[in-house]
Design a protein around this motif. Structure first.
Motif, PDB file in Angstrom:
ATOM      1  N   PHE A 173     -35.317 -21.979   1.792  1.00 44.38           N
ATOM      2  CA  PHE A 173     -35.860 -23.325   2.185  1.00 44.38           C
ATOM      3  C   PHE A 173     -37.002 -23.598   1.251  1.00 44.38           C
ATOM      4  N   THR A 174     -37.923 -22.825   1.073  1.00 42.50           N
ATOM      5  CA  THR A 174     -39.120 -22.870   0.372  1.00 42.50           C
ATOM      6  C   THR A 174     -38.698 -23.281  -1.177  1.00 42.50           C
ATOM      7  N   GLU A 175     -37.751 -22.502  -1.718  1.00 43.45           N
ATOM      8  CA  GLU A 175     -37.238 -22.854  -3.151  1.00 43.45           C
ATOM      9  C   GLU A 175     -36.425 -24.105  -3.149  1.00 43.45           C
ATOM     10  N   GLN A 176     -35.677 -24.428  -2.225  1.00 49.12           N
ATOM     11  CA  GLN A 176     -34.952 -25.728  -2.129  1.00 49.12           C
ATOM     12  C   GLN A 176     -35.858 -26.712  -1.912  1.00 49.12           C
ATOM     13  N   LEU A 177     -37.196 -26.600  -1.154  1.00 48.12           N
ATOM     14  CA  LEU A 177     -38.083 -27.665  -1.018  1.00 48.12           C
ATOM     15  C   LEU A 177     -38.996 -27.880  -2.377  1.00 48.12           C
ATOM     16  N   ARG A 178     -39.001 -26.952  -2.969  1.00 49.23           N
ATOM     17  CA  ARG A 178     -39.635 -27.005  -4.331  1.00 49.23           C
ATOM     18  C   ARG A 178     -38.879 -27.795  -5.474  1.00 49.23           C
ATOM     19  N   THR A 179     -37.559 -27.555  -5.381  1.00 52.40           N
ATOM     20  CA  THR A 179     -36.598 -28.075  -6.142  1.00 52.40           C
ATOM     21  C   THR A 179     -36.567 -29.665  -5.813  1.00 52.40           C
ATOM     22  N   ALA A 180     -36.630 -30.025  -4.680  1.00 55.74           N
ATOM     23  CA  ALA A 180     -36.575 -31.380  -4.371  1.00 55.74           C
ATOM     24  C   ALA A 180     -38.089 -32.161  -4.835  1.00 55.74           C
ATOM     25  N   ALA A 181     -39.208 -31.350  -4.899  1.00 60.84           N
ATOM     26  CA  ALA A 181     -40.329 -31.854  -5.157  1.00 60.84           C
ATOM     27  C   ALA A 181     -40.292 -32.000  -6.598  1.00 60.84           C
TER      28      ALA A 181
END
Length: 409
Positions: A280-288
């Protein structure tokens, strides 16, 4: 000139009103995205609704850097008109509304003391027919007041030399004439073009998608965190005659007792593997990363702080796309503010000035990035060398445009 009429403009406003309101909801962080997912039930997802302010950040990051200073070559004393209309609030409100919904409108009128009044109206209450050459309206319509249920109670229809007011209370039409050759409703447009004469919003479809993507990620992370905090456990081998276990007691108790049955069999305890929070952290960073690329921001702006602090020059270099967007916004918004000055001067002096008479009046903006001590030293050395080659080429006005610092008189 043939006018479309107020009924046509009412229909046009109803067509675009919801789109403008949606972007204001995104800016206010009150927009509820449609729930999408195949694993989490809707009633569970509803309890973990996430709120994210990336669209707000994308607008404010540019709006806070667009600081209007004054009009240069002010032959018609229009700076006095803006000085009488609370310029600290007026300019910020007009610029912010234009960035949120692609355009804002300024309603120009005269007060009881014959002073010109300027009022910013958001685009979900205004529409009109635009002249693509001058950027002014040929006719316009505005909702000046609504009741508690959103129904218009006071409307205005603007044409050249005349403004008609429609009041719901008394069902009367009040007409006020003037000597201005354009309607007293002026659009301030962000990034207009031939296809979209009323401009484009800073809150783009791609930006809304990346924020929605991040919000779904946070909702899934919240639900997963419940199982991460309290891992699911199981017990096998319990006799069918055993007393039923309280699930909450089994979760929070520090000590549980299990006895063997008459045959000497005893239960076996186990625990399911918990899901990791790292994806989820990596996914959120991708969105950012996707959102920052769309808006010209950096990951630092969205809360993903880098290890090493950046210098002013490094920050300016990383925000190159934001700087270019700011320069473009200054050009398009400056043209709208000049149109406001033109209409206001005509109304104040009761004189139908020609638009080309204001060609030499130019809007001045503060620099998008403030200069620090290092930059001031570099700029000073450069100005000294340039003036040695061309005497007087850089004066104090040019230095103020570059640094934003007003020198001594």
């Amino acid at each position: 000139m043939m006018y479309r009429g107020i009924e046509y403009l009412r229909t046009k406003l109803a067509t675009h009103e919801q789109r403008a309101k949606m972007r204001y909801k995104h800016y206010a962080m009150k927009y509820n995205d449609a729930q999408i997912g195949i694993t989490i039930p809707p009633e569970i997802r509803q309890k973990y609704r996430s709120v994210l302010g990336w669209c707000t950040k994308g607008v404010d990051a540019l709006a806070d850097r667009l600081v209007f200073r004054e009009f240069a070559n002010d032959d018609f004393n229009v700076n006095e008109i803006f000085a009488d209309n609370n310029p600290d609030i007026f300019f910020d409100s007009a610029i912010l509304s234009a960035l949120v919904t692609s355009c804002s409108f300024v309603y120009v009128s005269k007060g009881d003391d014959d002073n010109v009044r300027l009022q910013v109206i958001e685009s979900n209450n205004v529409t009109g027919i635009i002249d693509p050459i001058t950027g002014l309206l040929t006719e316009g319509y505005a909702v000046l007041n609504r009741d508690d249920f959103g129904t218009p109670t006071l409307e205005a229809y603007f044409t050249a030399g005349r403004t008609d007011y429609y009041s719901k209370a008394d069902a009367n039409v009040t007409s006020i004439t003037n000597d201005v050759e354009y309607p007293l409703l002026v659009p301030i447009i962000h990034r207009p073009d031939a296809v979209r004469p009323f401009g484009r919003s800073r809150i783009t479809r791609a930006g809304m998608y990346w924020q929605k993507y991040a919000k779904r990620t946070l909702e899934r992370a919240d639900v997963t965190a419940e199982f991460y905090s309290f891992p699911q456990k199981y017990v096998t081998g319990i006799s069918s005659d055993a007393e039923a276990m309280d699930s909450w007691k089994a979760t929070v108790s520090s000590m549980l007792q299990f006895t063997s049955d008459n045959n000497g069999d005893k239960p076996t305890l186990g625990q399911f593997t918990t899901a990791s929070m790292s994806p989820f952290t990596e996914q959120l960073r991708t969105a950012a990363a996707g959102f920052s690329g769309e808006t010209g921001l950096t990951l630092d702006d969205l809360g993903f702080v880098s290890e090493n602090p950046s210098s002013v020059e490094a920050i300016k270099a990383s925000h190159e796309n934001l700087r270019l967007a700011g320069r473009k916004a200054q050009r398009s918004l400056g043209s709208g503010l000049l149109n406001v000055a033109y209409i206001a001067a005509c109304l104040r002096d009761d004189t139908p000035y020609l638009r080309y008479q204001f060609n030499k009046t130019t809007p001045k903006w503060e620099p998008l990035f403030e200069a620090d001590a290092s930059a001031l030293s570099t700029i000073g050395d450069g100005a000294l060398k340039i003036n040695q080659a061309l005497d007087g080429y850089i004066d104090k006005e040019v230095m103020r445009d570059i640094t934003g610092i007003k020198g001594a008189e």
